[in-house]
Each structure stands twice: as C-alpha cells, then as structure tokens.
Write an enzyme that holds these catalytic residues in place. Structure first.
Site, PDB file in Angstrom:
ATOM      1  N   GLU A  56       0.933  -1.096  -0.029  1.00 54.06           N
ATOM      2  CA  GLU A  56      -0.225  -0.067  -0.176  1.00 54.06           C
ATOM      3  C   GLU A  56       0.944   1.282  -0.110  1.00 54.06           C
ATOM      4  OE1 GLU A  56      -1.883  -2.907   3.038  1.00 54.06           O
ATOM      5  OE2 GLU A  56       0.163  -2.560   2.098  1.00 54.06           O
ATOM      6  N   THR A 165      12.496 -44.121  -6.357  1.00 55.51           N
ATOM      7  CA  THR A 165      13.170 -43.171  -6.092  1.00 55.51           C
ATOM      8  C   THR A 165      14.706 -43.063  -6.298  1.00 55.51           C
ATOM      9  OG1 THR A 165      13.023 -43.077  -4.067  1.00 55.51           O
ATOM     10  CG2 THR A 165      11.504 -41.821  -4.835  1.00 55.51           C
ATOM     11  N   ARG A 188      12.809 -24.318  -4.289  1.00 51.15           N
ATOM     12  CA  ARG A 188      13.836 -23.722  -3.327  1.00 51.15           C
ATOM     13  C   ARG A 188      13.654 -22.253  -2.960  1.00 51.15           C
ATOM     14  NH1 ARG A 188      19.102 -27.315  -4.297  1.00 51.15           N
ATOM     15  NH2 ARG A 188      18.233 -29.461  -3.852  1.00 51.15           N
ATOM     16  N   ASP A 204      24.078 -38.491  -0.355  1.00 46.91           N
ATOM     17  CA  ASP A 204      24.152 -37.740  -1.599  1.00 46.91           C
ATOM     18  C   ASP A 204      25.075 -36.341  -1.410  1.00 46.91           C
ATOM     19  OD1 ASP A 204      22.487 -39.458  -2.832  1.00 46.91           O
ATOM     20  OD2 ASP A 204      20.659 -38.461  -2.595  1.00 46.91           O
ATOM     21  N   ARG A 211      20.881 -22.226  -6.852  1.00 47.95           N
ATOM     22  CA  ARG A 211      21.899 -21.753  -7.864  1.00 47.95           C
ATOM     23  C   ARG A 211      21.589 -21.118  -8.918  1.00 47.95           C
ATOM     24  NH1 ARG A 211      22.421 -27.329  -5.972  1.00 47.95           N
ATOM     25  NH2 ARG A 211      21.096 -28.111  -7.613  1.00 47.95           N
TER      26      ARG A 211
END
Length: 370
Positions: A56, A165, A188, A204, A211
């Site tokens: 506003e 997966t 993300r 992992d 990025r």
C-alpha cells in the site's frame, strides 16, 4: 456483498502483483495493491522485500498524482501495528483514501480485523472477501504459521514410472531431466527452508541451495533432521552461502561442538520421533519465521512426515523410465491392515516439465473425508 466486474479486474491485478513477491517477501506475506479512481489505475505496487515498504505504501509513493478519493484494492488487510515498518493504515488515512477493499483479513493476531476497524474509524469505507480463495492460495504458508504455528510443508520427490526414487545401491542421479531440476530451483527459491534427513545427506551430500541467482539473492535455511548427530563436518552445504541448521536429540556437548565449529547451527530437541518432527516445525515457525518448507528427504523421512500428518502438499516429478522391484519406493510407511487406513491424496495439477511429468497433490486429512 455484490462485486462488480471492475472490482474483480482490479483485485485480479493486485493478485498478479502479489505473486511478484513470491521469492523475496519472506517472512512477510506476499501482497499486491492497486489504487483506482474513476475506473483508472493511479498506481500499483507489491511488497518487494522484508524491511521495505508494504504494498500500500509503495503504491501511494509511486503515484504521480494525489490519490485522495481513490479506492485501494489490496490482497491482504492493511496492517495496523508497527513491526519492521510503520502501520499501513496510517499511510492510507493520511493519503485520504476513500475506500479499501481487501481480499482477506490478516490472520496475524496483531492485525486480525484491527486494520479494517481503524480505517472505518477514520471514515474510510471497507470491504473484505473479494477473490479471497485466490489470495489465501498465495499465502498458504503465512496463514498456516499465523493460525497453527507451523509452516506449510511441501514434499518434493523424483520418481520413475514404477514409483521408484533410487536404485538399490542408493544411486538416484538423475531420474528426471534438466527442466525438472530447474523447476526444483524455483521451489527452493520460494521456500523459507529446505529440509532433508541425515540419510540423504550422507548418501548424496546435497548443497540444498538456490543456484539460480536470477530467482533470488536470498538463500533458504538448510535444515537437517539428524537425531543421533551424524552430521559430516565436510558437508558440501557448509561451503554455500546461508545458514545450516542441524536438529538433533543427541545430548553429547562435545559432538555438538564439533558440528558447530564446522559451521552448522546445532539445535537440541527432546522428543519422540513424531514429536521430534512436530517440535522442529514449531521451532522453524516461531523462531525462524518460516512460512514454507520444502522437504527433499528420502523415503524414510518423507514416510515419517506423511504418517505424522506433517506434509501438506506433494510435488512428484515422474520420468518415463523403469527402475525395477529392488529400487527404493517413494515412502517408507507402516503396513496397513485395512483400506480405511490408506492415505488419501487429491490431484490438483499435472503438467509436462520438459520430458517429465509434474504432479501436484494435496494430502487429505481425516477431517477432509469425514
């Protein structure tokens, strides 16, 4: 109240503007504003970043003519309290705005109707409820944090056509294509925090960062669920900008110090598994002001969160490949004895992202199906 076509048009524009704060408004809500007089837009703006002017005030400041007598279309009730910035209602009153139409009331207990009330006391007409469901969808995380003291949790998983997966040996790069992975970068960027479990971290070593600098210059919090405190001090994420939070139940002060010295923040939680996860979400909402969490864990953490009723939405990227019976499934869930125990999902959207499919599903609660 009967809304006119022009009302819908101007509020729709305000909602489009609110979307522009998707990556930058955190932890504040995403808000858009349009100032109109005689069916002509005088100014429009959105809340661009935390600590900056609200939508506003931005609109009033950007108008190249006086806005007295204008109608303010805003996607969230104007604030009436001093936080990082002064109250928006005061700016609207000083600008002699004639009417304020808000898409929805502010669920923040510090506002919660008081903004509209203060405007009415100053002689400004108010109305609320125009395109409210659309406004709520933009700020699901903010609303949940304010009303339930928990963030909105979105679980992202990549899977094969047969619902796998990772291979039996843990290999999972890459199931989906580059377009799907770029889409995850957007998820993300709009999240307050990205969460994973220690198992995924050890397997992992993900960075869990954004990025793509074109999306945002803000890095979401990185949250690791690590009850036994196995966090590796050479984790890749420690070399990335932003903060890494490790939630543990391990009381060993020496072990905590090792992880802290490596650059992560260790937060002790005392609770059972389900209670542990609930406590983590409450901490992230109340202490870190997290509106939205992106869960990127493996089958075990995703299954625990789903079983505990802590996941609100699933984003499943599906590739046209088969990975076989021995590969890891989507969720590690307890065995069901009857079909009444099944977890029901509502398919909201399916679309192509590159060569893959992206499914968006709402996790239905028992109350939704009662």
């Amino acid at each position: 109240m009967k809304w006119l076509g022009a009302d819908h048009r101007f509020m729709s524009r305000a909602l489009q503007l609110a979307e522009r704060g998707r990556y930058s408004a955190h932890p504040n809500p995403r808000v858009g504003c349009v100032l109109v007089r005689d069916d002509k837009i005088l100014a429009e703006a959105w809340h661009e970043y935390t600590g900056g002017p609200h939508a506003e005030v931005n609109a009033i400041n950007q108008a190249n003519q006086p806005v007295a007598g204008a109608t303010c279309y805003v996607t969230l009730e104007p604030c009436s309290h001093s936080g990082r910035t002064p109250p928006c209602v005061d700016s609207l009153i000083r600008a002699h705005i004639a009417k304020v139409i808000a898409a929805m009331p502010d669920p923040n207990p510090l506002v919660a109707g008081q903004g509209l009330s203060k405007l009415e006391q100053a002689g400004i007409a108010t109305a609320v409820g125009l395109l409210e469901s659309e406004a709520r969808a933009i700020n699901r995380g903010y609303i949940k944090r304010m009303t339930q003291q928990r963030p909105f949790v979105r679980c992202k998983l990549a899977m094969s056509l047969d619902g796998r997966t990772a291979l039996e040996n843990g290999q999972s790069k890459w199931i989906t294509g580059p377009q799907a992975r770029m889409d995850v970068q957007r998820l993300r960027a709009q999240s307050s925090a990205v969460m994973t479990g220690i198992g995924t971290l050890l397997a992992d070593d993900p960075a869990l960062d954004v990025r793509e600098s074109a999306l945002t210059d803000r890095q979401p919090l990185r949250v690791i669920i690590d009850p036994q405190l196995k966090f590796p001090t050479d984790a890749k994420m420690l070399n990335c900008a932003g903060r890494s939070l490790v939630f543990t139940a391990n009381r060993d002060k020496a072990a905590q110090t090792v992880v802290s010295d490596a650059g992560a923040e260790v937060i002790m939680m005392e609770s059972t598994e389900a209670g542990f996860l609930q406590a983590v979400l409450q901490y992230l909402a109340e202490v870190e002001e997290c509106n939205e969490i992106l869960l990127e864990g493996g089958a075990k953490l995703a299954g625990s969160m789903l079983t505990a009723g802590l996941i609100d939405e699933l984003i499943l990227y599906q590739a046209a490949i088969l990975m076989g019976d021995n590969a890891t499934g989507l969720f590690h869930l307890p065995a069901l004895q009857t079909m009444d125990e099944k977890i029901e999902l509502e398919l909201i959207d399916t679309r192509h992202v590159g060569k893959d499919l992206r499914h968006t599903l709402k996790v239905k609660r028992k109350a939704d199906t009662a």
